[in-house]
Design a protein around this motif. Structure first.
Motif, PDB file in Angstrom:
ATOM      1  N   ALA A  55       4.676  10.004   3.202  1.00 36.30           N
ATOM      2  CA  ALA A  55       4.209  10.624   1.951  1.00 36.30           C
ATOM      3  C   ALA A  55       3.002   9.888   1.386  1.00 36.30           C
ATOM      4  N   THR A  56       2.134   9.419   2.270  1.00 37.23           N
ATOM      5  CA  THR A  56       1.003   8.580   1.855  1.00 37.23           C
ATOM      6  C   THR A  56       0.129   9.260   0.809  1.00 37.23           C
ATOM      7  N   ARG A  57      -0.107  10.564   0.957  1.00 35.56           N
ATOM      8  CA  ARG A  57      -0.982  11.261  -0.002  1.00 35.56           C
ATOM      9  C   ARG A  57      -0.414  11.209  -1.421  1.00 35.56           C
ATOM     10  N   ILE A  58       0.904  11.226  -1.532  1.00 37.09           N
ATOM     11  CA  ILE A  58       1.550  11.137  -2.852  1.00 37.09           C
ATOM     12  C   ILE A  58       1.596   9.688  -3.316  1.00 37.09           C
ATOM     13  N   ALA A  60      -0.083   7.068  -2.449  1.00 37.05           N
ATOM     14  CA  ALA A  60      -1.345   6.323  -2.558  1.00 37.05           C
ATOM     15  C   ALA A  60      -1.769   6.068  -3.994  1.00 37.05           C
ATOM     16  N   ARG A  61      -1.339   6.912  -4.912  1.00 33.03           N
ATOM     17  CA  ARG A  61      -1.741   6.729  -6.316  1.00 33.03           C
ATOM     18  C   ARG A  61      -0.749   5.873  -7.109  1.00 33.03           C
ATOM     19  N   GLY A 142       0.281   3.051   1.893  1.00 38.26           N
ATOM     20  CA  GLY A 142      -1.000   3.666   1.565  1.00 38.26           C
ATOM     21  C   GLY A 142      -1.539   3.267   0.207  1.00 38.26           C
ATOM     22  N   ASN A 143      -0.788   2.450  -0.512  1.00 39.07           N
ATOM     23  CA  ASN A 143      -1.211   2.034  -1.861  1.00 39.07           C
ATOM     24  C   ASN A 143      -1.279   0.517  -2.015  1.00 39.07           C
ATOM     25  N   SER A 164      -0.202   2.466   6.677  1.00 40.52           N
ATOM     26  CA  SER A 164      -0.206   3.910   6.456  1.00 40.52           C
ATOM     27  C   SER A 164      -1.621   4.465   6.329  1.00 40.52           C
ATOM     28  N   ARG A 165      -2.536   3.666   5.839  1.00 40.70           N
ATOM     29  CA  ARG A 165      -3.936   4.081   5.793  1.00 40.70           C
ATOM     30  C   ARG A 165      -4.551   4.062   7.196  1.00 40.70           C
TER      31      ARG A 165
END
Length: 242
Positions: A55-58, A60-61, A142-143, A164-165
């Motif tokens: 769920a990296t897109r979620i 990441a923030r 990712g974050n 994850s990136r």
């Protein structure tokens, strides 16, 4: 033997505190009054970790608190459906509101300990910047850059490599090679510091780096043979004679 000019750090269990995340989650569950063993929590921990990686897109923030809340929420959902029978019944009886309160209690306990670990690492890592190039190599969500910025640690690191990136996870050599490229150092001049023999020390050493095992408490099945140096605390990094 080459002079060490750069240090790479693992994140979880290394920069954020001297214990594996599973053990810290377990302590936080018990502090919240949830009767659960490490063996019982382990599959829920793995499920939430895999969910986070996907769920990296979620994620990441997210800062640290939102990340931990996300992971604990997925742990609870797993335990409610697939956990031990007694715990499933307890969580079902608690209702949505009760489960939410437990998620918040576990999250807050874990984040409090993490914040203390990161604050301590700031004091340790800061003085090292004048002696070494520094980087972080972590299996993360990712974050990692955001979490390090939030903790005021990002300014110390030339390289921040988040699996994850990158799409490559430890112990794959590629994640370490990406860090070496970012810090522009040959492996023989770099030391990798982490709490896992299998994911940190062994692959780093195979690439020609020096391996430092942060072993606050020995875990069954881990052998220090893959490490060049064993330390009990991150404070000892500054005292290592390279």
């Amino acid at each position: 033997m080459a002079t060490i000019t750069a240090l790479l750090f693992d994140f979880g269990g290394t920069l954020d505190g001297p214990a594996h995340w599973l053990d810290r989650f377990l302590a936080s569950y018990r502090a919240a009054g949830v009767d659960i063993s490490r063996i019982e929590l382990d599959p829920a921990f793995d499920h939430a970790t895999r969910t986070g990686y996907g769920a990296t897109r979620i994620v990441a923030r997210f800062g640290m608190t939102d990340l931990v809340r996300f992971l604990v929420g997925h742990q609870f959902e797993y335990l409610r459906k697939s956990g031990p029978e007694a715990l499933r019944a307890t969580l079902e009886d608690a209702g949505a509101a009760g489960r939410h309160r437990l998620v918040e209690a576990v999250t807050n306990s874990f984040v409090l300990e993490t914040s203390a670990g990161l604050a301590h690492s700031r004091e340790v890592v800061g003085p090292l910047k004048s002696r070494f190039k520094l980087g972080v190599v972590s299996n993360f969500y990712g974050n990692l850059d955001r979490v390090l910025q939030e903790a005021k640690l990002d300014r110390f690191f030339t390289a921040i490599v988040d699996s994850s990136r990158l799409g490559i996870f430890k112990p794959d050599a590629g994640i370490f090679e990406a860090a070496l490229k970012k810090i522009q150092c040959a492996p023989e001049s770099v030391a990798m510091i982490g709490d896992s023999i299998g994911k940190d020390c062994a692959p780093a050493r195979k690439l020609g780096m020096r391996a430092v095992w942060l072993c606050s408490e020995p875990r069954e099945g881990e052998d220090s043979g893959a490490a060049d140096v064993t330390i009990r605390s991150i404070d000892e990094v500054a005292q290592i004679r390279w």
